[in-house]
Write an enzyme that holds these catalytic residues in place. Structure first.
Site, PDB file in Angstrom:
ATOM      1  N   ALA A  70      68.431  94.848 108.489  1.00 35.92           N
ATOM      2  CA  ALA A  70      68.327  93.895 107.386  1.00 35.92           C
ATOM      3  C   ALA A  70      68.880  92.535 107.782  1.00 35.92           C
ATOM      4  CB  ALA A  70      69.077  94.425 106.174  1.00 35.92           C
ATOM      5  N   GLY A 115      68.167  99.149 109.599  1.00 33.63           N
ATOM      6  CA  GLY A 115      66.773  99.157 109.181  1.00 33.63           C
ATOM      7  C   GLY A 115      65.804  99.126 110.340  1.00 33.63           C
ATOM      8  N   GLU A 118      65.468 102.594 111.268  1.00 35.26           N
ATOM      9  CA  GLU A 118      64.734 103.276 110.199  1.00 35.26           C
ATOM     10  C   GLU A 118      63.228 103.013 110.281  1.00 35.26           C
ATOM     11  OE1 GLU A 118      67.744 103.769 106.493  1.00 35.26           O
ATOM     12  OE2 GLU A 118      67.406 101.706 107.162  1.00 35.26           O
ATOM     13  N   GLU A 138      75.249 101.239 108.804  1.00 34.66           N
ATOM     14  CA  GLU A 138      75.374 100.644 107.468  1.00 34.66           C
ATOM     15  C   GLU A 138      76.737 100.836 106.808  1.00 34.66           C
ATOM     16  OE1 GLU A 138      70.884 101.059 107.972  1.00 34.66           O
ATOM     17  OE2 GLU A 138      72.683 102.130 108.608  1.00 34.66           O
TER      18      GLU A 138
END
Length: 264
Positions: A70, A115, A118, A138
């Site tokens: 992110a 992310g 991910e 995270e």
């Protein structure tokens, strides 16, 4: 770079029946901003609807990173209301990749964190080169993996291993990542894209109807008990059994020639 642009940060290039979805925000190591998330989702929608696409390879144009997760610089300026509004947009990028109806391969080099990892986990297969560093850090910044990580990682490596990786927030280098099953194929430095595209090409030589049905059976059947899973498989089989692809595949086999898939 030639290809089809989705916003400023996503580039789609075609390699026959293989589509390459390139993350192209080099100034930010492909950090996923709101705009970039929208672009990834839009590209995935278009590719999923394109019957000519038989496999998708997710790559990066940055030399030292696949994606660092992110965009925390953007997030730092958010109010709570901004963050809440962004949430469905961010989710759209990860679910966009996850729900692609064709086989997907991530080509990872350098950092694939948060992310970024991910996005790779949302693919069916992950090819990584020797420079790859993956992880879900995270909890070290006060959140949790929110792009599917808490669900996709244990499905890959088991609950306890996923817990250790998520709770410690540690980064895992390429060799260990391969040993733990965090990535599927490990290649020498700089060869991840080439190998992923080659793998995509091998996959794309097969029946497009068969590939989509096989992926559907794999995804929908995962986590079900065996009896229910076999019903999912049977439904997928029935969806291809009377297709033009099946007829062509059987005919080509018997005539000792390469099939010309009608794709229906």
């Amino acid at each position: 770079m030639s290809g089809e642009r989705y916003g400023e940060f996503v580039l789609v290039r075609r390699h026959g029946h293989v589509a390459e979805l390139a993350l192209d925000r080099p100034k930010a190591m492909n950090a996923v901003s709101t705009e970039m998330a929208r672009s990834v989702a839009a590209a995935c929608t278009a590719l999923g609807d394109d019957k000519d696409v038989r496999a998708v390879v997710v790559t990066s144009t940055h030399e030292r990173a696949f994606c660092v997760g992110a965009d925390l610089k953007e997030r730092n300026s958010f109010t709570d209301a901004d963050l809440l509004r962004q949430r469905p947009v961010a989710r759209g990028a990860y679910t966009g990749v996850l729900e692609l109806p064709v086989p997907t391969i991530a080509a990872v080099h350098g950092f694939a964190l948060g992310g970024g990892f991910e996005l790779a986990l949302s693919c069916d297969l992950i090819v990584a080169d020797a420079t790859a560093v993956v992880g879900l850090p995270e909890v070290s910044v006060g959140v949790i993996p929110g792009g599917g990580g808490t669900q996709l990682l244990p499905r890959r490596v088991g609950a306890a291993r996923a817990a250790e990786l998520i709770f410690t927030a540690r980064r895992v280098e390429a060799a260990e990542a391969r040993g733990l099953g965090l990535v599927d194929v490990l290649v020498e430095e700089g060869k991840d894209r080439e190998e992923a595209l080659a793998l995509g090409t091998r996959i794309a030589a097969n029946s497009p109807v068969g590939l989509r049905a096989a992926k559907r059976a794999l995804r929908l059947g995962h986590g079900l008990d065996l009896r229910a899973g076999l019903e999912v498989e049977d439904a997928a089989w029935r969806s291809v059994a009377f297709s033009g692809d099946r007829a062509e595949g059987v005919a080509a086999f018997n005539e000792k020639r390469s099939p010309e898939w009608p794709g229906e």
